[in-house]
Design an enzyme around this catalytic site. Structure first.
Site, PDB file in Angstrom:
ATOM      1  N   PHE A  11       1.285  -1.140  -0.376  1.00 33.44           N
ATOM      2  CA  PHE A  11       0.057   0.056  -0.082  1.00 33.44           C
ATOM      3  C   PHE A  11       0.268   0.962  -0.248  1.00 33.44           C
ATOM      4  O   PHE A  11       0.985   2.175  -0.742  1.00 33.44           O
ATOM      5  CB  PHE A  11      -0.850  -0.243   1.478  1.00 33.44           C
ATOM      6  CG  PHE A  11      -1.586   1.082   1.778  1.00 33.44           C
ATOM      7  CD1 PHE A  11      -2.759   1.943   0.657  1.00 33.44           C
ATOM      8  CD2 PHE A  11      -1.558   1.670   2.626  1.00 33.44           C
ATOM      9  CE1 PHE A  11      -3.343   2.744   1.010  1.00 33.44           C
ATOM     10  CE2 PHE A  11      -2.421   2.642   3.816  1.00 33.44           C
ATOM     11  CZ  PHE A  11      -3.064   3.312   2.927  1.00 33.44           C
ATOM     12  N   ASN A  32       8.849  -9.744  -1.868  1.00 32.59           N
ATOM     13  CA  ASN A  32       8.602 -10.843  -2.022  1.00 32.59           C
ATOM     14  C   ASN A  32       6.911 -11.221  -2.005  1.00 32.59           C
ATOM     15  O   ASN A  32       6.691 -12.699  -2.267  1.00 32.59           O
ATOM     16  CB  ASN A  32       9.238 -11.303  -0.782  1.00 32.59           C
ATOM     17  CG  ASN A  32       7.892 -11.318   0.439  1.00 32.59           C
ATOM     18  OD1 ASN A  32       7.411 -10.736   0.671  1.00 32.59           O
ATOM     19  ND2 ASN A  32       8.280 -12.601   1.675  1.00 32.59           N
ATOM     20  N   ASP A  56      12.649 -11.632  -0.921  1.00 34.73           N
ATOM     21  CA  ASP A  56      12.494 -11.577  -0.016  1.00 34.73           C
ATOM     22  C   ASP A  56      14.009 -10.786   0.832  1.00 34.73           C
ATOM     23  O   ASP A  56      15.071 -11.357   0.926  1.00 34.73           O
ATOM     24  CB  ASP A  56      12.111 -13.177   0.629  1.00 34.73           C
ATOM     25  CG  ASP A  56      12.168 -12.711   2.414  1.00 34.73           C
ATOM     26  OD1 ASP A  56      12.433 -12.057   3.094  1.00 34.73           O
ATOM     27  OD2 ASP A  56      12.046 -14.101   3.206  1.00 34.73           O
ATOM     28  N   GLY A 102      23.358  -2.572   5.013  1.00 35.57           N
ATOM     29  CA  GLY A 102      24.264  -3.110   4.830  1.00 35.57           C
ATOM     30  C   GLY A 102      24.640  -2.567   3.314  1.00 35.57           C
ATOM     31  O   GLY A 102      25.215  -1.601   2.739  1.00 35.57           O
ATOM     32  N   TYR A 145       5.925  -7.667  15.891  1.00 32.78           N
ATOM     33  CA  TYR A 145       5.842  -6.711  14.960  1.00 32.78           C
ATOM     34  C   TYR A 145       6.642  -4.785  15.493  1.00 32.78           C
ATOM     35  O   TYR A 145       7.128  -4.295  15.770  1.00 32.78           O
ATOM     36  CB  TYR A 145       4.670  -5.511  14.914  1.00 32.78           C
ATOM     37  CG  TYR A 145       4.423  -4.960  13.942  1.00 32.78           C
ATOM     38  CD1 TYR A 145       4.805  -4.599  12.359  1.00 32.78           C
ATOM     39  CD2 TYR A 145       3.833  -3.708  13.787  1.00 32.78           C
ATOM     40  CE1 TYR A 145       4.447  -3.956  11.253  1.00 32.78           C
ATOM     41  CE2 TYR A 145       3.825  -2.873  13.455  1.00 32.78           C
ATOM     42  CZ  TYR A 145       4.137  -2.560  11.957  1.00 32.78           C
ATOM     43  OH  TYR A 145       4.009  -1.833  10.991  1.00 32.78           O
ATOM     44  N   LYS A 149      10.393  -3.218  14.755  1.00 32.63           N
ATOM     45  CA  LYS A 149      10.111  -1.811  14.424  1.00 32.63           C
ATOM     46  C   LYS A 149      11.113  -1.237  15.778  1.00 32.63           C
ATOM     47  O   LYS A 149      12.107  -0.468  15.190  1.00 32.63           O
ATOM     48  CB  LYS A 149       8.787  -1.209  14.241  1.00 32.63           C
ATOM     49  CG  LYS A 149       7.761  -1.808  13.168  1.00 32.63           C
ATOM     50  CD  LYS A 149       8.416  -1.377  11.937  1.00 32.63           C
ATOM     51  CE  LYS A 149       7.597  -1.804  10.679  1.00 32.63           C
ATOM     52  NZ  LYS A 149       8.334  -1.876   9.729  1.00 32.63           N
ATOM     53  N   THR A 175      -2.172   4.713   8.396  1.00 28.44           N
ATOM     54  CA  THR A 175      -2.600   5.559   7.568  1.00 28.44           C
ATOM     55  C   THR A 175      -3.717   4.365   6.639  1.00 28.44           C
ATOM     56  O   THR A 175      -3.640   3.210   6.436  1.00 28.44           O
ATOM     57  CB  THR A 175      -1.575   5.686   6.618  1.00 28.44           C
ATOM     58  OG1 THR A 175      -0.413   6.211   7.445  1.00 28.44           O
ATOM     59  CG2 THR A 175      -1.419   6.304   5.685  1.00 28.44           C
TER      60      THR A 175
END
Ligand code: UDP
Length: 328
Positions: A11, A32, A56, A102, A145, A149, A175
């Protein structure tokens, strides 16, 4: 600039790709496709400045050629999805962020992390300024989650401090808008799809918990400005207009179908009771504030889901139940 967006078929990732392309940049989109959807980027099929790579990002990321920016948006983002995909969610926030950082280091590219209001957990400070450290249950169902994060923010900061990578961190608040999946499971898409199908709106708990909903064009503009700014510290990007879930249900009933009722379901474990961004930093540093009202944003979102309904693409959305959580 040539930039990489991870989660580009999602999204927000797909809207961001559009934003960079519309300013003349080149975009490599990576996904992915576990929660992304190629339809979100189908309109870019003939765009010579856009390239899609199915990959992925928890595996080593190899992108040929110069890169000036990496925007790391890959992750399941709906509670329904991260309950279904807990380990992938932890891996994309940790290993995926490490790989994307990286790559930024190797290419000398600016890095922007898509973080979240979930780093504040079930907040004890309201509204939430960036200086608040949060109230997160690491072993609750949402912990996969939230902690991924939080780790991603720590890793991003470490790459800035230790390797000198030029980093940005956006904390995104709820959102909504066109290209949300009808089966995403979050509240705005659930209520609209349920109302369009003539089903009761599934309110969790008594509906008194609050959220502050940001329309996608506002969110993308804030992220774009943050990327182009010099601000290394986290910045909240969200709409501070706060509504209870019950009020949102009433707004959607009125917009779509006043005849649909409400079905009350149990409040999921650790569901934050309130959420509202303090956007002083975004206002001051980026000259940004949201422009689209909830009424206007919901109207365009309803129009989007109606177009899916006309193509026969709507079915009852998934709901989060305590039973489903207990089973895991
Ligand atoms: N919610 C709801 N019915 C639904 C989906 C969500 O009442 O069908 C509630 C949920 O309990 C939460 C709020 O809406 O309080 C926002 O949930 P969402 O999953 O959209 O995002 P969150 O902010 O919790 O990540």
């Amino acid at each position: 600039m040539r930039i990489l967006i991870t989660g580009a078929a999602g999204f927000l990732g797909s809207h961001l790709a559009d934003r960079f392309l519309s300013d003349g940049h080149e975009v490599v989109g990576m996904d992915n496709l576990i929660t992304g959807n190629l339809e979100n980027i189908a309109h870019l099929a003939d765009e010579p400045r856009f390239e899609f790579v199915e990959h992925d990002v928890t595996q080593f990321i190899d992108v040929q050629g110069e890169l000036n920016g990496v925007l790391h948006f890959a992750s399941p983002a709906s509670p329904v999805d991260y309950l279904e995909l807990p380990i992938q969610t932890l891996k994309v926030g940790s290993l995926g962020t490490h790989n994307a950082l990286g790559l930024s280091l190797a290419k000398g590219a600016r890095f922007l992390l898509a973080s979240t209001s979930e780093v504040y957990g079930d907040p004890l400070v309201h509204p939430q300024p960036e200086s608040y450290w949060g109230n997160v249950n690491p072993i609750g169902p949402r912990g996969v989650y939230d902690e991924a994060k939080r780790f991603a923010e720590a890793m991003t900061t470490a790459y800035r401090r230790y390797h000198g990578v030029d980093t940005r961190t956006v904390r995104i608040f709820n959102t909504y808008g066109p290209r949300m999946r009808p089966g995403d499971g979050r509240v705005v898409s659930n209520f609209i799809v349920q109302a369009l199908l003539g089903h009761g709106l599934t309110v969790y708990g008594d509906g008194s918990q609050s959220r502050s909903f940001c329309y996608v064009s506002d969110e993308v503009e804030g992220i774009y400005r943050l990327f182009n700014s010099n601000e290394p510290h986290p910045v909240n990007i969200g709409n501070p207009d706060e509504y209870t879930v019950g009020q949102l249900a009433e707004l959607i009933q009125a917009l779509v179908n006043p005849d649909v009722g409400v079905t009350y379901l149990p409040l999921p474990t650790d569901d934050p009771k309130v959420r509202k961004p303090d956007i002083t930093r975004a206002r001051t540093l980026l000259g940004w504030e949201p422009l689209v009202s909830l009424d206007e944003g919901l109207r365009s979102t309803v129009a989007y889901f109606r177009s899916l309904q006309e193509r026969g693409a709507l079915k009852p959305p998934p709901v989060l139940t305590e039973d489903a959580e207990d089973a895991r």
